[in-house]
Design a protein around this motif. Structure first.
Motif, PDB file in Angstrom:
ATOM      1  N   SER A  96       0.834  -1.207   0.000  1.00 49.71           N
ATOM      2  CA  SER A  96       0.000   0.000   0.000  1.00 49.71           C
ATOM      3  C   SER A  96       0.865   1.251   0.000  1.00 49.71           C
ATOM      4  O   SER A  96       0.529   2.255  -0.644  1.00 49.71           O
ATOM      5  N   ASP A 125      -6.278  -0.553  -4.550  1.00 51.48           N
ATOM      6  CA  ASP A 125      -5.672  -1.236  -3.398  1.00 51.48           C
ATOM      7  C   ASP A 125      -6.674  -2.233  -2.836  1.00 51.48           C
ATOM      8  O   ASP A 125      -7.626  -1.848  -2.168  1.00 51.48           O
ATOM      9  N   GLU A 126      -6.460  -3.502  -3.120  1.00 53.25           N
ATOM     10  CA  GLU A 126      -7.355  -4.585  -2.698  1.00 53.25           C
ATOM     11  C   GLU A 126      -8.810  -4.215  -2.948  1.00 53.25           C
ATOM     12  O   GLU A 126      -9.612  -4.178  -2.013  1.00 53.25           O
TER      13      GLU A 126
HETATM   14 MG    MG Z   1      -2.087  -2.767   2.188  1.00 59.31          MG
END
Ligand code: MG
Ligand code: ADP
Length: 242
Positions: free
Chosen positions: A52, A171-172
């Motif tokens: 991240s 991000d995910e």
């Molecule tokens: Mg992360």
């Protein structure tokens, strides 16, 4: 700019060190990556490996403490916060795991906001078209709390694409969704990626999702390791057809 060989993202020995109560922590230890325009790239690796942090730096949300990161020809370390915001507005869309919709705005208003802020007088028209593309044309006036997780993420995707970004970071994006909804969301990402020629860079825990991307970058302990795969073993400098 339209050449398939254009470099969308590049880092040179990108380092990020933060101060913690336990002392200095170096999260990124000299990252060198190059992502070409139109590529789809997955960043994978254990929790805490720095995924991240890397995504935030290459998207220009923050700047590294060392090295350099580029969005097209723009070196980010030369820019102040306001200049980075302008650059993001011009090039970048970002989808977070937790959607990040504004609760007091309807679906339509959330999607319109970035284009509206950049002075696009067709913001509403475009927002409606993107909400239709993600299958939410009947939910324009609903607030985030009135939508399911999958619907909220579809609004977030419509918002990211409505500003017509050259590069989309996620991000995910399916991390908070059940498997079926996650599949719908990722199909949508790849569809929009293909139809707009958008560069797609995503962090994911999902191996199947990572394999759908042209390249996989593996993070471990703040370093990147790119495996030799079918897509890069024969023509290491070319965008793969695979
Ligand atoms: Mg992360
Ligand atoms: N601002 C910060 N201050 C202190 N530690 C941080 C900060 N940001 C991230 N970290 C730590 O750096 C490591 C990498 O974080 P992160 O990039 O979120 O990893 P990942 O996304 O791979 O799980 C983690 O150990 C995290 O706790």
């Amino acid at each position: 700019m339209k050449s398939p060989q254009s470099i969308a993202i590049k880092t040179e020995q990108l380092v990020h060190t933060v101060s913690t109560s336990a002392g200095e922590l170096t999260i990124l230890k000299g990252i060198d990556i190059e992502i070409k325009e139109g590529e789809s790239v997955a960043i994978v690796g254990a929790s805490g490996s720095g995924k991240s942090t890397l995504l935030g730096l290459i998207a220009g949300l923050d700047v590294g403490t060392g090295g350099e990161s580029y969005i097209y020809e723009h070196a980010l370390s030369n820019l102040n916060e306001e200049q980075r915001a302008t650059l993001r507005g011009e090039y970048i869309g970002f989808i977070f795991q937790s959607f990040h919709l504004l609760p007091s705005l309807t679906a339509l208003e959330n999607v319109m906001l970035p284009a509206e802020l950049s002075g696009d007088y067709q913001a509403q028209e475009k927002a409606m078209a993107f909400l239709q593309q993600v299958g939410l044309q009947h939910r324009l006036d609903h607030y985030p709390r009135q939508l399911s997780g999958g619907e909220q993420q579809r609004v977030a995707i419509a918002r990211a694409f409505a500003s017509n970004p050259k590069i989309l970071f996620a991000d995910e994006p399916t991390g908070n969704l059940d498997a079926d909804t996650g599949k719908i969301i990722t199909d949508l990402l790849f569809e929009l990626n293909a139809s707009q020629g958008t560069t797609l860079v995503m962090v994911t825990h999902d191996n199947k999702l990572a394999q759908r991307c042209q390249r996989q970058l593996i993070m471990a302990g703040g370093c990147i390791n790119e495996p030799r795969t079918r897509s890069n073993e024969s023509e290491s400098d070319e965008v793969s057809e695979a």
